[in-house]
Write a protein that holds these residues in place. Structure first.
Motif, PDB file in Angstrom:
ATOM      1  N   ALA A 281       5.818  -9.980   7.766  1.00  0.00           N
ATOM      2  CA  ALA A 281       5.335 -11.357   7.789  1.00  0.00           C
ATOM      3  C   ALA A 281       4.823 -11.761   6.415  1.00  0.00           C
ATOM      4  N   TYR A 282       5.414 -12.812   5.857  1.00  0.00           N
ATOM      5  CA  TYR A 282       4.938 -13.350   4.583  1.00  0.00           C
ATOM      6  C   TYR A 282       3.649 -14.134   4.818  1.00  0.00           C
ATOM      7  N   GLN A 283       2.638 -13.846   4.018  1.00  0.00           N
ATOM      8  CA  GLN A 283       1.342 -14.486   4.157  1.00  0.00           C
ATOM      9  C   GLN A 283       1.165 -15.539   3.056  1.00  0.00           C
ATOM     10  N   PRO A 284       1.184 -16.821   3.410  1.00  0.00           N
ATOM     11  CA  PRO A 284       1.016 -17.858   2.376  1.00  0.00           C
ATOM     12  C   PRO A 284      -0.334 -17.785   1.668  1.00  0.00           C
ATOM     13  N   ASP A 285      -1.359 -17.261   2.350  1.00  0.00           N
ATOM     14  CA  ASP A 285      -2.688 -17.186   1.751  1.00  0.00           C
ATOM     15  C   ASP A 285      -2.957 -15.818   1.139  1.00  0.00           C
ATOM     16  N   TRP A 286      -1.918 -15.229   0.547  1.00  0.00           N
ATOM     17  CA  TRP A 286      -2.061 -13.860   0.038  1.00  0.00           C
ATOM     18  C   TRP A 286      -2.950 -13.800  -1.208  1.00  0.00           C
ATOM     19  N   TRP A 287      -3.028 -14.889  -1.976  1.00  0.00           N
ATOM     20  CA  TRP A 287      -3.824 -14.833  -3.207  1.00  0.00           C
ATOM     21  C   TRP A 287      -5.320 -14.681  -2.915  1.00  0.00           C
ATOM     22  N   PRO A 288      -5.904 -15.421  -1.976  1.00  0.00           N
ATOM     23  CA  PRO A 288      -7.309 -15.151  -1.645  1.00  0.00           C
ATOM     24  C   PRO A 288      -7.550 -13.731  -1.157  1.00  0.00           C
ATOM     25  N   VAL A 289      -6.577 -13.184  -0.417  1.00  0.00           N
ATOM     26  CA  VAL A 289      -6.716 -11.789   0.029  1.00  0.00           C
ATOM     27  C   VAL A 289      -6.695 -10.845  -1.167  1.00  0.00           C
ATOM     28  N   LEU A 290      -5.787 -11.096  -2.108  1.00  0.00           N
ATOM     29  CA  LEU A 290      -5.656 -10.217  -3.268  1.00  0.00           C
ATOM     30  C   LEU A 290      -6.890 -10.253  -4.162  1.00  0.00           C
ATOM     31  N   THR A 291      -7.597 -11.363  -4.171  1.00  0.00           N
ATOM     32  CA  THR A 291      -8.787 -11.493  -5.018  1.00  0.00           C
ATOM     33  C   THR A 291     -10.080 -11.240  -4.257  1.00  0.00           C
ATOM     34  N   SER A 292      -9.990 -10.770  -3.034  1.00  0.00           N
ATOM     35  CA  SER A 292     -11.190 -10.477  -2.253  1.00  0.00           C
ATOM     36  C   SER A 292     -11.864  -9.210  -2.768  1.00  0.00           C
ATOM     37  N   GLY A 293     -13.064  -8.952  -2.283  1.00  0.00           N
ATOM     38  CA  GLY A 293     -13.844  -7.825  -2.774  1.00  0.00           C
ATOM     39  C   GLY A 293     -13.219  -6.480  -2.475  1.00  0.00           C
ATOM     40  N   PHE A 294     -12.770  -6.264  -1.247  1.00  0.00           N
ATOM     41  CA  PHE A 294     -12.201  -4.958  -0.898  1.00  0.00           C
ATOM     42  C   PHE A 294     -10.885  -4.714  -1.632  1.00  0.00           C
ATOM     43  N   MET A 295     -10.102  -5.800  -1.876  1.00  0.00           N
ATOM     44  CA  MET A 295      -8.855  -5.629  -2.605  1.00  0.00           C
ATOM     45  C   MET A 295      -9.119  -5.362  -4.086  1.00  0.00           C
ATOM     46  N   THR A 296     -10.180  -5.931  -4.614  1.00  0.00           N
ATOM     47  CA  THR A 296     -10.558  -5.639  -6.000  1.00  0.00           C
ATOM     48  C   THR A 296     -10.909  -4.169  -6.162  1.00  0.00           C
ATOM     49  N   ASN A 297     -11.672  -3.624  -5.206  1.00  0.00           N
ATOM     50  CA  ASN A 297     -11.975  -2.191  -5.237  1.00  0.00           C
ATOM     51  C   ASN A 297     -10.699  -1.359  -5.148  1.00  0.00           C
ATOM     52  N   ALA A 298      -9.761  -1.809  -4.300  1.00  0.00           N
ATOM     53  CA  ALA A 298      -8.502  -1.084  -4.168  1.00  0.00           C
ATOM     54  C   ALA A 298      -7.703  -1.116  -5.467  1.00  0.00           C
ATOM     55  N   LEU A 299      -7.684  -2.264  -6.145  1.00  0.00           N
ATOM     56  CA  LEU A 299      -6.958  -2.377  -7.415  1.00  0.00           C
ATOM     57  C   LEU A 299      -7.568  -1.470  -8.476  1.00  0.00           C
ATOM     58  N   ILE A 300      -8.900  -1.488  -8.577  1.00  0.00           N
ATOM     59  CA  ILE A 300      -9.560  -0.647  -9.581  1.00  0.00           C
ATOM     60  C   ILE A 300      -9.389   0.831  -9.242  1.00  0.00           C
ATOM     61  N   GLY A 301      -9.599   1.176  -7.973  1.00  0.00           N
ATOM     62  CA  GLY A 301      -9.451   2.572  -7.567  1.00  0.00           C
ATOM     63  C   GLY A 301      -8.027   3.068  -7.728  1.00  0.00           C
ATOM     64  N   GLY A 302      -7.057   2.234  -7.346  1.00  0.00           N
ATOM     65  CA  GLY A 302      -5.664   2.632  -7.512  1.00  0.00           C
ATOM     66  C   GLY A 302      -5.289   2.800  -8.968  1.00  0.00           C
ATOM     67  N   ALA A 303      -5.825   1.933  -9.840  1.00  0.00           N
ATOM     68  CA  ALA A 303      -5.534   2.062 -11.269  1.00  0.00           C
ATOM     69  C   ALA A 303      -6.113   3.364 -11.829  1.00  0.00           C
ATOM     70  N   ILE A 304      -7.318   3.718 -11.413  1.00  0.00           N
ATOM     71  CA  ILE A 304      -7.931   4.968 -11.885  1.00  0.00           C
ATOM     72  C   ILE A 304      -7.120   6.172 -11.412  1.00  0.00           C
ATOM     73  N   VAL A 305      -6.704   6.142 -10.152  1.00  0.00           N
ATOM     74  CA  VAL A 305      -5.899   7.245  -9.610  1.00  0.00           C
ATOM     75  C   VAL A 305      -4.567   7.342 -10.350  1.00  0.00           C
ATOM     76  N   ALA A 306      -3.960   6.189 -10.661  1.00  0.00           N
ATOM     77  CA  ALA A 306      -2.684   6.200 -11.382  1.00  0.00           C
ATOM     78  C   ALA A 306      -2.841   6.790 -12.778  1.00  0.00           C
ATOM     79  N   LEU A 307      -3.931   6.473 -13.458  1.00  0.00           N
ATOM     80  CA  LEU A 307      -4.180   7.044 -14.783  1.00  0.00           C
ATOM     81  C   LEU A 307      -4.367   8.557 -14.698  1.00  0.00           C
ATOM     82  N   ALA A 308      -5.101   9.019 -13.690  1.00  0.00           N
ATOM     83  CA  ALA A 308      -5.295  10.462 -13.514  1.00  0.00           C
ATOM     84  C   ALA A 308      -3.977  11.156 -13.201  1.00  0.00           C
ATOM     85  N   ALA A 309      -3.159  10.534 -12.367  1.00  0.00           N
ATOM     86  CA  ALA A 309      -1.853  11.116 -12.031  1.00  0.00           C
ATOM     87  C   ALA A 309      -0.962  11.204 -13.258  1.00  0.00           C
ATOM     88  N   GLY A 310      -1.040  10.191 -14.128  1.00  0.00           N
ATOM     89  CA  GLY A 310      -0.238  10.223 -15.342  1.00  0.00           C
ATOM     90  C   GLY A 310      -0.642  11.337 -16.292  1.00  0.00           C
TER      91      GLY A 310
END
Length: 309
Positions: free
Chosen positions: A9-38
């Motif tokens: 299902a395509y979500q038209p309101d995906w941008w507010p979800v992407l900029t929410s607090g829990f998604m921000t933590n996910a972006l930062i945490g995922g970036a840190i994990v990706a750097l460690a994996a590299g």
């Protein structure tokens, strides 16, 4: 209005979800994990430690279920078992052949303990699901701080042991003859791998761990033979997969691990196909040498008059 494509299902309101607090933590945490994996992924591939990487993720499973029994943080139990298993594998398996046997033995013991702990804990089913498949969207601020500290530790240690570790990874026999402490470096590397696995499991889970640690590094090695550049490319692929995967997760309401893995594997597939085509073209060019054309006969014409002296 929601536009559906199959069950996605395509979500038209995906941008507010992407900029929410829990998604921000996910972006930062995922970036840190990706750097460690590299940082560790390149050495995993050249040291032929992919099986050990996969095994460490499962070795952490009894630590997570045991933490539920003891009432301590799940991440702590996961990290203790991952690092502990890594130390055992590094100490007993100096070379790739030895590591396979030791890794399999430690893995079997860990899975047995995990089943036992799971049978004793009545509330561990959710914990096992998170460990197996990851839960990037549930990363908290405290976990981000822990991830950041572990990333700094990984970067500093890799920077210190980079040259001898690379030497020992490429040719352990020659490195040992030159006085390089191969066994100590093996234990150090396996400890770093255990820390990276501890972080990556919380992002994509044990079943999808290869997508962040092994697959990007294998892709980078096909693109460049220079170790520093391969580590940079591997990190970029991991980071891109995490960020784009989280974006796709918000846009199509998907679990984050799925698009992350699909993106990483798609990049590998494209690069692998291009590498195979390049190798096949090079082999055909060598096997089919061009046949030189015979020299042309001189054009017919009137005989030249003899020169008079």
């Amino acid at each position: 209005m929601t536009v559906r494509l199959l069950s996605v299902a395509y979500q038209p309101d995906w941008w507010p979800v992407l900029t929410s607090g829990f998604m921000t933590n996910a972006l930062i945490g995922g970036a840190i994990v990706a750097l460690a994996a590299g940082l560790v992924g390149y050495f995993v591939v050249i040291r032929q430690s992919a099986f050990a990487t996969h095994a460490l993720a499962h070795i952490g499973l009894p630590g997570a279920t045991g933490a539920v029994l003891l009432g301590v943080p799940v991440a702590l139990g996961l990290g203790v078992f991952c690092v502990g298993g890594a130390l055992v594998i590094g100490a007993l398996g100096k070379r790739a052949g030895d590591r396979e046997v030791v890794t399999g033995t430690v893995l079997a013991l860990a899975i047995g303990l995990g089943l036992f702990f799971n049978s004793q804990a009545t509330q561990s089913s959710g914990t096992m699901t998170n460990v197996l498949f990851g839960d990037l969207l549930a990363i908290s601020y405290d976990q981000l701080v822990t991830f950041a500290i572990l990333l700094v530790v990984l970067a500093v240690i890799v920077g210190v042991v980079y040259r001898p570790l690379l030497f020992a990874s490429v040719n352990a026999v020659v490195a040992e003859a030159k006085g390089v402490p191969v066994r100590a470096l093996s234990m150090i590397f396996m400890t770093l791998l255990g820390l990276a696995v501890t972080m990556a499991v919380q992002a994509v889970g044990t079943l999808l761990l290869f997508a962040l640690i092994v697959t990007p590094a294998a892709t980078a090695i096909m693109l460049t033979a220079r170790p520093p550049m391969a580590m940079i490319v591997s990190t970029a692929i991991s980071l891109g997969a995490v960020l784009l995967g989280l974006g796709a997760s918000a846009m199509f309401n998907l679990p984050p691990s799925f698009p992350i893995v699909v993106i990483a594997c798609a990049v590998w597939s494209v690069v692998w196909g291009g590498d195979r085509h390049r190798r096949r073209t090079a082999v055909n060019g060598v096997d089919e040498p061009q046949i030189a054309s015979p020299p042309r006969a001189p054009a017919a014409g009137p005989p030249s008059a003899p020169s008079r002296r």
